[in-house]
Design a protein around this motif. Structure first.
Motif, PDB file in Angstrom:
ATOM      1  N   VAL A  93      34.815  58.712  56.258  1.00  0.00           N
ATOM      2  CA  VAL A  93      34.158  57.444  56.615  1.00  0.00           C
ATOM      3  C   VAL A  93      32.917  57.238  55.765  1.00  0.00           C
ATOM      4  CG1 VAL A  93      32.873  56.259  58.452  1.00  0.00           C
ATOM      5  CG2 VAL A  93      35.076  57.336  58.961  1.00  0.00           C
ATOM      6  N   ASP A  94      32.155  58.298  55.532  1.00  0.00           N
ATOM      7  CA  ASP A  94      30.964  58.186  54.680  1.00  0.00           C
ATOM      8  C   ASP A  94      31.338  57.735  53.273  1.00  0.00           C
ATOM      9  OD1 ASP A  94      29.038  58.848  56.552  1.00  0.00           O
ATOM     10  OD2 ASP A  94      29.119  60.992  56.110  1.00  0.00           O
ATOM     11  N   ARG A  95      32.393  58.308  52.707  1.00  0.00           N
ATOM     12  CA  ARG A  95      32.807  57.952  51.348  1.00  0.00           C
ATOM     13  C   ARG A  95      33.300  56.518  51.262  1.00  0.00           C
ATOM     14  NH1 ARG A  95      36.482  63.337  50.367  1.00  0.00           N
ATOM     15  NH2 ARG A  95      34.793  64.836  50.017  1.00  0.00           N
ATOM     16  N   VAL A  96      34.054  56.102  52.276  1.00  0.00           N
ATOM     17  CA  VAL A  96      34.708  54.790  52.226  1.00  0.00           C
ATOM     18  C   VAL A  96      33.770  53.661  52.624  1.00  0.00           C
ATOM     19  CG1 VAL A  96      36.645  53.420  53.100  1.00  0.00           C
ATOM     20  CG2 VAL A  96      36.923  55.876  52.726  1.00  0.00           C
ATOM     21  N   TYR A  97      32.989  53.863  53.685  1.00  0.00           N
ATOM     22  CA  TYR A  97      32.211  52.770  54.261  1.00  0.00           C
ATOM     23  C   TYR A  97      30.711  52.857  53.984  1.00  0.00           C
ATOM     24  CZ  TYR A  97      36.490  51.937  56.912  1.00  0.00           C
ATOM     25  OH  TYR A  97      37.795  51.692  57.273  1.00  0.00           O
ATOM     26  N   PHE A  98      30.193  54.006  53.602  1.00  0.00           N
ATOM     27  CA  PHE A  98      28.747  54.147  53.438  1.00  0.00           C
ATOM     28  C   PHE A  98      28.357  54.676  52.062  1.00  0.00           C
ATOM     29  CE2 PHE A  98      29.448  54.385  58.010  1.00  0.00           C
ATOM     30  CZ  PHE A  98      28.479  53.513  58.490  1.00  0.00           C
ATOM     31  N   ASN A  99      29.238  54.545  51.083  1.00  0.00           N
ATOM     32  CA  ASN A  99      28.949  55.067  49.751  1.00  0.00           C
ATOM     33  C   ASN A  99      28.327  53.998  48.861  1.00  0.00           C
ATOM     34  OD1 ASN A  99      28.855  56.979  47.708  1.00  0.00           O
ATOM     35  ND2 ASN A  99      30.902  56.496  46.963  1.00  0.00           N
ATOM     36  N   GLY A 100      27.356  53.293  49.401  1.00  0.00           N
ATOM     37  CA  GLY A 100      26.674  52.252  48.634  1.00  0.00           C
ATOM     38  C   GLY A 100      27.410  50.931  48.657  1.00  0.00           C
ATOM     39  N   GLY A 101      26.719  49.865  48.337  1.00  0.00           N
ATOM     40  CA  GLY A 101      27.332  48.554  48.271  1.00  0.00           C
ATOM     41  C   GLY A 101      27.523  47.942  49.646  1.00  0.00           C
ATOM     42  N   ASP A 102      28.159  46.782  49.667  1.00  0.00           N
ATOM     43  CA  ASP A 102      28.413  46.052  50.902  1.00  0.00           C
ATOM     44  C   ASP A 102      29.548  46.729  51.643  1.00  0.00           C
ATOM     45  OD1 ASP A 102      28.921  44.297  52.919  1.00  0.00           O
ATOM     46  OD2 ASP A 102      29.116  42.526  51.641  1.00  0.00           O
ATOM     47  N   ILE A 103      29.323  47.056  52.924  1.00  0.00           N
ATOM     48  CA  ILE A 103      30.350  47.742  53.703  1.00  0.00           C
ATOM     49  C   ILE A 103      31.630  46.916  53.785  1.00  0.00           C
ATOM     50  CG2 ILE A 103      29.565  46.817  55.923  1.00  0.00           C
ATOM     51  CD1 ILE A 103      30.342  49.496  57.143  1.00  0.00           C
ATOM     52  N   ASN A 104      31.509  45.587  53.797  1.00  0.00           N
ATOM     53  CA  ASN A 104      32.722  44.746  53.895  1.00  0.00           C
ATOM     54  C   ASN A 104      33.589  44.870  52.658  1.00  0.00           C
ATOM     55  OD1 ASN A 104      32.303  43.500  56.480  1.00  0.00           O
ATOM     56  ND2 ASN A 104      30.616  42.378  55.559  1.00  0.00           N
ATOM     57  N   GLU A 105      33.005  45.251  51.526  1.00  0.00           N
ATOM     58  CA  GLU A 105      33.796  45.419  50.318  1.00  0.00           C
ATOM     59  C   GLU A 105      34.582  46.712  50.334  1.00  0.00           C
ATOM     60  OE1 GLU A 105      31.079  45.198  47.123  1.00  0.00           O
ATOM     61  OE2 GLU A 105      30.624  43.070  47.388  1.00  0.00           O
ATOM     62  N   ARG A 106      34.274  47.607  51.289  1.00  0.00           N
ATOM     63  CA  ARG A 106      34.921  48.916  51.309  1.00  0.00           C
ATOM     64  C   ARG A 106      35.894  49.049  52.474  1.00  0.00           C
ATOM     65  NH1 ARG A 106      33.157  52.628  47.974  1.00  0.00           N
ATOM     66  NH2 ARG A 106      31.399  52.077  46.655  1.00  0.00           N
ATOM     67  N   ARG A 107      36.237  47.950  53.104  1.00  0.00           N
ATOM     68  CA  ARG A 107      37.168  48.014  54.225  1.00  0.00           C
ATOM     69  C   ARG A 107      38.610  48.009  53.756  1.00  0.00           C
ATOM     70  NH1 ARG A 107      34.483  47.321  58.824  1.00  0.00           N
ATOM     71  NH2 ARG A 107      32.463  46.292  58.758  1.00  0.00           N
ATOM     72  N   SER A 108      38.877  47.434  52.601  1.00  0.00           N
ATOM     73  CA  SER A 108      40.251  47.252  52.155  1.00  0.00           C
ATOM     74  C   SER A 108      40.743  48.439  51.338  1.00  0.00           C
ATOM     75  CB  SER A 108      40.372  45.979  51.350  1.00  0.00           C
ATOM     76  OG  SER A 108      39.458  45.999  50.277  1.00  0.00           O
TER      77      SER A 108
END
Length: 211
Positions: A196-211
């Motif tokens: 979850v840290d890598r996918v959703y909290f690894n910088g940038g906008d969290i919405n860009e990392r949902r897909s």
């Protein structure tokens, strides 16, 4: 128990190829003889005790209609019914965001059959995603002793295709290409928060990392 069917949902468009994350795969340990649910419960207990996150398995409300009392100190439920359809297995809060996920385990070598997933559960998960929560599947292929985190949007892409006459299962290779292998440690047997840290909290906008 037959659950009522939910309604179809519009398809999410996935904009990010996640295959590169699989290069971060840690070593997977041998099967320790535990079920996925038990390992997740122990992992969540460790997260709670170390104040990393508050995530619990959701209880399924039932209505008891018949109880047998063979002796005063014991009661045996003879008949009970689900009061309402279940949603997902686990939910809680992590780093200030709501987290919600479903856990599935299969003996199948090539895919996860959609018969293991209820439509009302998918509908619930899509709503969580639309409202800004972190939502995903944790899927274990027992034969390979591999456990993956698959975000909800890549899942929806294949789920919706079954209504157009396509396959009614989620291919193992698709999960490998679009999901993330979850590491195993002695204290955190299903350390999904690392992913979850890598996918959703690894910088940038969290919405860009949902897909």
């Amino acid at each position: 128990m037959k659950y009522p069917k939910g309604s179809r949902q519009n398809q999410h468009n996935s904009t990010t190829n996640q295959a590169n994350y699989n290069k971060l795969n840690p070593t997977q340990f041998g099967n320790r003889g535990m079920t996925l649910e038990k390992e997740l419960n122990e992992t969540n207990k460790f997260y709670l005790e170390t104040n990393q996150a508050i995530i619990h398995k959701k209880p399924t409300p039932i209505q008891v209609v018949s109880v047998d009392y063979p002796k005063r100190s014991a009661a045996v439920i003879k008949e009970a019914y689900y009061q309402q359809p279940s949603t997902t297995d686990y939910n809680g809060i992590y780093k200030g965001l709501y987290i919600d996920f479903e856990a599935k385990q299969t003996n199948n070598k090539t895919s996860l059959p959609f018969s293991n997933i209820h439509e009302h559960q998918v509908k619930h998960m899509k709503k969580v995603d639309e409202h800004g929560g972190i939502c995903f599947f944790i899927i274990r292929f027992k034969i390979y002793n591999e456990t993956f985190l698959l975000p909800i949007r890549p899942f929806i892409q294949v789920w919706e295709q079954q209504f157009e006459g396509n396959r009614k299962s989620l291919p193992y290779q698709y999960i490998k290409d679009n999901g993330y292998l979850i590491p195993f440690t002695l204290q955190k047997k299903v350390d999904y928060l690392t992913v979850v840290d890598r996918v959703y909290f690894n910088g940038g906008d969290i919405n860009e990392r949902r897909s």
